[in-house]
Write a protein that holds these residues in place. Structure first.
Motif, short mmCIF file in Angstrom:
data_model
loop_
_atom_site.label_atom_id
_atom_site.label_comp_id
_atom_site.label_asym_id
_atom_site.label_seq_id
_atom_site.Cartn_x
_atom_site.Cartn_y
_atom_site.Cartn_z
N MET A 1 0.85 -1.18 0.00
CA MET A 1 0.00 0.00 0.00
C MET A 1 0.89 1.23 0.00
O MET A 1 1.91 1.26 0.66
CB MET A 1 -0.90 -0.04 1.23
CG MET A 1 -1.85 1.12 1.38
SD MET A 1 -3.00 1.41 0.05
CE MET A 1 -4.24 0.21 0.35
N HIS A 2 0.47 2.23 -0.73
CA HIS A 2 1.22 3.47 -0.82
C HIS A 2 0.45 4.59 -0.13
O HIS A 2 -0.78 4.56 -0.04
CB HIS A 2 1.44 3.86 -2.29
CG HIS A 2 2.35 2.92 -2.99
ND1 HIS A 2 1.93 1.68 -3.45
CD2 HIS A 2 3.65 2.99 -3.31
CE1 HIS A 2 2.93 1.06 -4.02
NE2 HIS A 2 4.00 1.84 -3.94
N CYS A 3 1.16 5.55 0.32
CA CYS A 3 0.55 6.73 0.93
C CYS A 3 1.10 7.95 0.21
O CYS A 3 2.31 8.08 0.03
CB CYS A 3 0.90 6.77 2.41
SG CYS A 3 0.20 8.20 3.25
N ILE A 4 0.21 8.84 -0.22
CA ILE A 4 0.67 10.06 -0.87
C ILE A 4 0.07 11.26 -0.16
O ILE A 4 -1.01 11.18 0.42
CB ILE A 4 0.30 10.09 -2.37
CG1 ILE A 4 -1.20 10.06 -2.58
CG2 ILE A 4 0.97 8.97 -3.12
CD1 ILE A 4 -1.62 10.31 -4.00
N GLU A 5 0.80 12.35 -0.21
CA GLU A 5 0.32 13.59 0.38
C GLU A 5 0.08 14.58 -0.76
O GLU A 5 0.99 14.85 -1.55
CB GLU A 5 1.36 14.14 1.35
CG GLU A 5 0.88 15.35 2.11
CD GLU A 5 1.86 15.79 3.17
OE1 GLU A 5 1.90 17.00 3.44
OE2 GLU A 5 2.58 14.93 3.72
N LEU A 6 -1.13 15.08 -0.85
CA LEU A 6 -1.48 16.04 -1.88
C LEU A 6 -1.33 17.46 -1.36
O LEU A 6 -1.51 17.72 -0.17
CB LEU A 6 -2.93 15.83 -2.33
CG LEU A 6 -3.28 14.50 -2.96
CD1 LEU A 6 -4.79 14.42 -3.21
CD2 LEU A 6 -2.52 14.30 -4.26
N GLU A 7 -1.03 18.37 -2.27
CA GLU A 7 -1.05 19.78 -1.91
C GLU A 7 -2.48 20.14 -1.55
O GLU A 7 -3.44 19.49 -2.01
CB GLU A 7 -0.56 20.63 -3.07
CG GLU A 7 0.90 20.40 -3.40
CD GLU A 7 1.38 21.25 -4.57
OE1 GLU A 7 0.60 22.09 -5.09
OE2 GLU A 7 2.53 21.06 -4.97
N ALA A 8 -2.67 21.15 -0.76
CA ALA A 8 -3.99 21.51 -0.25
C ALA A 8 -4.99 21.74 -1.37
O ALA A 8 -6.13 21.25 -1.31
CB ALA A 8 -3.89 22.76 0.64
N HIS A 9 -4.60 22.44 -2.44
CA HIS A 9 -5.54 22.71 -3.51
C HIS A 9 -5.91 21.44 -4.27
O HIS A 9 -7.04 21.28 -4.73
CB HIS A 9 -5.01 23.79 -4.47
CG HIS A 9 -3.86 23.36 -5.31
ND1 HIS A 9 -2.56 23.39 -4.85
CD2 HIS A 9 -3.81 22.90 -6.57
CE1 HIS A 9 -1.75 22.95 -5.81
NE2 HIS A 9 -2.48 22.65 -6.85
N SER A 10 -4.97 20.50 -4.37
CA SER A 10 -5.26 19.22 -5.04
C SER A 10 -6.18 18.37 -4.19
O SER A 10 -7.09 17.70 -4.70
CB SER A 10 -3.97 18.47 -5.33
OG SER A 10 -3.19 19.17 -6.26
N GLU A 11 -5.97 18.39 -2.89
CA GLU A 11 -6.84 17.62 -1.99
C GLU A 11 -8.26 18.18 -2.02
O GLU A 11 -9.24 17.42 -2.05
CB GLU A 11 -6.29 17.63 -0.56
CG GLU A 11 -7.06 16.72 0.35
CD GLU A 11 -6.35 16.43 1.66
OE1 GLU A 11 -6.99 15.76 2.49
OE2 GLU A 11 -5.20 16.85 1.85
N LYS A 12 -8.38 19.50 -2.05
CA LYS A 12 -9.71 20.11 -2.15
C LYS A 12 -10.38 19.72 -3.46
O LYS A 12 -11.57 19.37 -3.47
CB LYS A 12 -9.62 21.63 -2.03
CG LYS A 12 -10.99 22.30 -2.10
CD LYS A 12 -10.92 23.79 -2.02
CE LYS A 12 -12.26 24.48 -2.08
NZ LYS A 12 -13.32 23.85 -2.82
N ALA A 13 -9.63 19.76 -4.56
CA ALA A 13 -10.19 19.38 -5.86
C ALA A 13 -10.64 17.92 -5.84
O ALA A 13 -11.71 17.59 -6.37
CB ALA A 13 -9.16 19.62 -6.97
#
Length: 72
Positions: A1-13
């Protein structure tokens, strides 16, 4: 399993899109990544065939011939 962290604007999108299509964001992201990887495989295969055509190792069939063969 992988874990990724999105930038705030990408997470909102992602969250907005998930809400619009009625999916859980994690599942939607999994589908998006899977589709991207499949598209990459398709592009790699197309590039391989294109190179074979350019090297004269694969022949092209004229569209008129294809239509005639399949009564299109």
């Amino acid at each position: 399993m992988h874990c990724i962290e999105l930038e705030a604007h990408s997470e909102k999108a992602l969250n907005d899109l998930a809400a619009r299509v009625g999916k859980v964001p994690d599942r939607l992201l999994q589908e998006i990544i899977q589709e991207f990887l499949e598209d990459q495989r398709d592009m790699d295969e197309a590039e391989t065939v294109r190179n074979a055509i350019l090297r004269g190792e694969e022949a092209l069939i004229p569209w008129a011939e294809v239509k005639a063969a399949h009564d299109l």
